[in-house]
Design a protein around this motif. Structure first.
Motif, mmCIF file in Angstrom:
data_model
loop_
_atom_site.group_PDB
_atom_site.id
_atom_site.type_symbol
_atom_site.label_atom_id
_atom_site.label_comp_id
_atom_site.label_asym_id
_atom_site.label_seq_id
_atom_site.Cartn_x
_atom_site.Cartn_y
_atom_site.Cartn_z
ATOM 1 N N VAL A 63 14.749 12.230 -6.815
ATOM 2 C CA VAL A 63 14.231 12.211 -5.680
ATOM 3 C C VAL A 63 12.880 11.567 -5.825
ATOM 4 N N THR A 64 12.619 10.582 -5.234
ATOM 5 C CA THR A 64 11.300 9.888 -5.243
ATOM 6 C C THR A 64 10.385 10.168 -3.942
ATOM 7 N N TYR A 65 9.078 10.565 -4.132
ATOM 8 C CA TYR A 65 8.286 10.881 -2.968
ATOM 9 C C TYR A 65 7.062 10.039 -2.942
ATOM 10 N N ASP A 66 6.601 9.488 -2.036
ATOM 11 C CA ASP A 66 5.412 8.911 -1.785
ATOM 12 C C ASP A 66 4.562 9.571 -0.751
ATOM 13 N N GLY A 67 3.754 10.321 -1.547
ATOM 14 C CA GLY A 67 3.142 11.242 -0.595
ATOM 15 C C GLY A 67 2.193 12.293 -1.210
ATOM 16 N N SER A 68 1.397 13.352 -0.608
ATOM 17 C CA SER A 68 0.938 14.445 -1.260
ATOM 18 C C SER A 68 1.705 15.577 -1.341
ATOM 19 N N GLY A 105 0.846 -1.205 -0.045
ATOM 20 C CA GLY A 105 -0.049 0.133 0.032
ATOM 21 C C GLY A 105 0.919 1.148 0.069
ATOM 22 N N TYR A 106 0.131 2.480 0.007
ATOM 23 C CA TYR A 106 0.873 3.617 0.265
ATOM 24 C C TYR A 106 0.188 4.756 1.094
ATOM 25 N N ARG A 107 0.750 5.771 1.342
ATOM 26 C CA ARG A 107 0.159 6.659 2.159
ATOM 27 C C ARG A 107 0.060 8.086 1.540
ATOM 28 N N PHE A 108 -0.959 8.828 1.504
ATOM 29 C CA PHE A 108 -1.235 9.942 0.777
ATOM 30 C C PHE A 108 -1.968 10.771 1.710
ATOM 31 N N GLY A 109 -1.869 12.110 1.899
ATOM 32 C CA GLY A 109 -2.413 12.874 2.631
ATOM 33 C C GLY A 109 -2.659 12.539 3.919
ATOM 34 N N GLY A 110 -1.824 11.848 4.507
ATOM 35 C CA GLY A 110 -1.715 11.372 6.045
ATOM 36 C C GLY A 110 -2.857 10.129 6.164
ATOM 37 N N LYS A 111 -3.313 9.465 4.986
ATOM 38 C CA LYS A 111 -4.032 8.310 5.106
ATOM 39 C C LYS A 111 -3.302 7.143 4.489
ATOM 40 N N GLN A 112 -3.316 5.854 5.270
ATOM 41 C CA GLN A 112 -2.988 4.625 4.763
ATOM 42 C C GLN A 112 -4.031 3.982 3.676
ATOM 43 N N HIS A 113 -3.362 3.728 2.700
ATOM 44 C CA HIS A 113 -4.343 2.674 1.652
ATOM 45 C C HIS A 113 -3.734 1.591 1.357
ATOM 46 N N ASP A 114 -4.400 0.653 1.930
ATOM 47 C CA ASP A 114 -3.994 -0.767 2.021
ATOM 48 C C ASP A 114 -4.438 -1.453 0.747
ATOM 49 N N LYS A 115 -3.514 -1.898 -0.143
ATOM 50 C CA LYS A 115 -3.632 -2.212 -1.511
ATOM 51 C C LYS A 115 -3.925 -3.702 -1.846
#
Length: 647
Positions: free
Chosen positions: A325-330, A192-202
């Protein structure tokens, strides 16, 4: 209008493109005193230019001929020459700087050294081979923008297999619509990933993707959220070996597939666009090292996703020895100006973003140069849509007068840009500085005649090495031909409206297939957005020009209101007046309506053409694939609108 940025004598002297011009002068015996003269040579002598580029970057021996055939489509580049994209990255490895800086919303930055990158690529390539992966096989990614995605791509390419990926914001169906076409043998994913403070279980989506891919031999999973993915080999196992890894690259033909990138897929299955090792290598060295002046001392940070060709473009920073630079997020995690904060944190010299993000910062009252240490920043790259004049000037004032605003325009089709900035050319607000070297750019009218100082179709009149090798499952080449060469025979029509200015810059007006053609006067939708979206009450806008069955033309403007704002008659009047005075009195909308949102493709482009087709009576199920839309429910709202039929 005056330039908002001009290169200094030092900028020009130190630019890599200046050194390249001197290199070309020694070969040809001619002088190239400015960028325009160098560009003119590059399109007059296409074969000579690309051979010079090959030699300048010391890419090794060729089989001899540069351009076996100039046909479009079907140009034959460097026939008989064999290479591997990854070899150039191995050559650029260095011990004193990181290869990748990994940023996340929820963790401290992590640096991956060049040695670590090369070892992980080598070991993962060995893992792929152990699962029977051979040249030509497809390895796919369903991943956030993390270093593991870069490692998996490079390992795949090193053994001659073919990479394709999409981000995890895509549903399982949307991912299968793309990646399922390829009969892949290995899936690389993350829990999964995180975006905007939320976890997204994939994990559920991954299981659905696995079930939909009968050709899979293995799944490899990165743990981002701490979960195990059933039936998957852990990433740590796949890249760990007791012996130091040495990349054993496979030499492939110049046009051997490197990756398959996908069109937005809003009207049917997305098109799989195949690019070759050699074409991408040459194009990206040109675009990154020469046009963008990115080299071994740079830190290159573009906010992107594996779904978007800008991810592929940023990986090309490694070809020049730069740190990427890689960025996993908002980009707005914690505050609207989070991207600027992250750029300051990693001392980025080149930061890439979108006009929409810049507008959000403007409306939030951000002042990046005051709030963050941007002393290392040299260039702000912009792509995705046209950058309004007001936003360009805001960047000049708020990012720093020393910062070059480098707007680029190209596409997935060539996985690069046709037009953009150059470190030796001034920047005019709202304009792109110049056509890229080797791009025989022109603007044509409907009869196929070149036009200057007025709107025309963006065309390319000579082949480029990074034009697609093919479309996937297009054995007779018909879909490829129809996509670019159906309007002007033997000429690439890209589908954008542009104006070539008297000082050599280019104004991009938006997609020509959604152009507002009222009373015979053509206008790009981007011109309307540049005015309307400056209003603080407006979060976003969508304008449609729809021909009606009775011969009439309906041009509504839909506005998404900012929190707390109302669409009053006064606001409507102010919007109409602004369009009338700043754009065109002929393009004042017939009506202005509040909308709950604007639907986009997964890569952020507004769905103008599908909405237009809805208004012309098309079946909603046929005009757009809902899985390719960021908020499919919005389509239902627009489908319920009944346009007035008027003459």
């Amino acid at each position: 209008m005056q330039p908002q940025w001009e290169p200094s004598a030092q900028d020009i002297a130190s630019a890599r493109i200046t050194d390249f011009a001197a290199f070309v002068s020694r070969r040809t015996g001619e002088q190239y005193p400015d960028y325009q003269s160098l560009w003119q040579w590059s399109v007059d002598d296409i074969a000579g230019f690309w051979q010079a580029l090959w030699d300048y970057f010391e890419l090794g021996e060729t089989a001899g001929e540069v351009l076996g055939s100039r046909a479009m489509p079907g140009a034959s580049w460097f026939p008989g020459t064999r290479l591997n994209y990854v070899d150039q990255i191995i050559r650029m490895a260095r011990p004193d700087r990181p290869a990748i800086i990994a940023l996340h919303e929820d963790a401290e930055p992590r640096e991956i050294s060049w040695a670590e990158l090369i070892e992980q690529v080598a070991v993962f390539a060995r893992t792929l081979r152990e699962h029977g992966v051979e040249p030509g096989d497809r390895v796919i990614g369903y991943l956030p923008n993390i270093p593991e995605a870069v490692v998996a791509f490079l390992a795949t390419a090193s053994i001659g297999a073919v990479w394709s990926a999409c981000g995890q914001d895509y549903s399982a169906k949307a991912a299968l619509d793309r990646l399922g076409q390829l009969d892949p043998v290995v899936l690389v994913t993350a829990d999964g990933y995180r975006f905007g403070g939320k976890q997204h279980d994939k994990r559920a989506d991954i299981a659905e993707i696995q079930a939909g891919l009968p050709t899979l031999r293995a799944t490899v999973a990165v743990s981002r959220l701490g979960h195990a993915v059933p039936g998957a080999l852990p990433w740590t196992t796949a890249v760990t070996d007791d012996e130091f890894g040495v990349i054993d690259t496979v030499a492939v033909d110049f046009d051997h597939p490197l990756w398959i990138v996908f069109s937005s897929g809003t009207t049917g299955l997305p098109k799989g666009i195949v690019h070759g090792h050699g074409g991408v290598l040459l194009e990206h060295l040109k675009a990154v090292a020469l046009q963008s002046d990115i080299g071994p001392e740079d830190t290159f940070f573009w906010f992107t996703s594996p779904s978007w060709m800008m991810w592929n473009f940023q990986v090309a920073g490694l070809l020049t020895g730069a740190t990427i630079v890689t960025y996993d997020g908002s980009p707005a995690a914690g505050s609207p100006d989070a991207l600027w904060r992250l750029a300051a944190q990693v001392r980025a010299t080149v930061l890439g973003t979108s006009p929409g993000y810049v507008l959000g910062c403007i409306k939030a009252g951000s002042v990046p140069k005051t709030d963050h240490d941007l002393s290392a920043l040299r260039t702000v790259g912009i792509t995705g849509s046209a950058l309004p004049v007001s936003s360009a000037l805001w960047l000049n004032e708020n990012a720093g007068e020393h910062v070059q605003v480098n707007s680029i325009s190209g596409g997935t089709d060539v996985v690069s840009a046709f037009i953009g900035g150059v470190p030796t050319v001034p920047v005019w607000p709202g304009e792109l500085s110049a056509p890229y070297l080797g791009v025989a750019l022109d603007a044509y009218d409907e009869a196929g005649a070149p036009v200057r100082g007025e709107v025309g179709e963006l065309v390319v009149t000579a082949p480029m090495p990074s034009m697609p090798v093919a479309f996937w499952h297009d054995d007779d080449g018909k879909r490829y031909h129809d996509a670019y060469f159906d309007t002007y025979p033997d000429i690439w029509r890209h589908g954008d409206w542009i104006t070539l200015t008297e000082h050599g810059s280019i104004v991009v007006h938006g997609r020509s297939d959604s152009t507002l053609n009222r009373h015979g006067i053509r206008m790009g939708s981007a011109d309307i957005y540049q005015v309307v979206e400056q209003f603080p009450e407006i979060a976003e806008a969508l304008v449609i020009g729809a021909e009606q069955p009775d011969g009439g033309y309906w041009m509504p403007l839909f506005v998404v209101l900012a929190p707390g704002a109302e669409l009053t008659e006064d606001l409507k009047t102010r919007i109409s007046t602004a369009i009338r005075t700043e754009v065109s009195p002929r393009h004042v909308p017939d009506e202005i309506r509040a909308a709950p949102g604007v639907p986009h493709t997964r890569t952020g482009k507004k769905l103008e053409v599908p909405i237009k087709k809805l208004f012309q009576g098309a079946d909603a199920a046929r005009v757009v694939d809902r899985s390719a839309v960021d908020d499919p429910a919005l389509l239902d709202w627009y489908a319920r609108i009944s346009p007035p039929h008027k003459g």
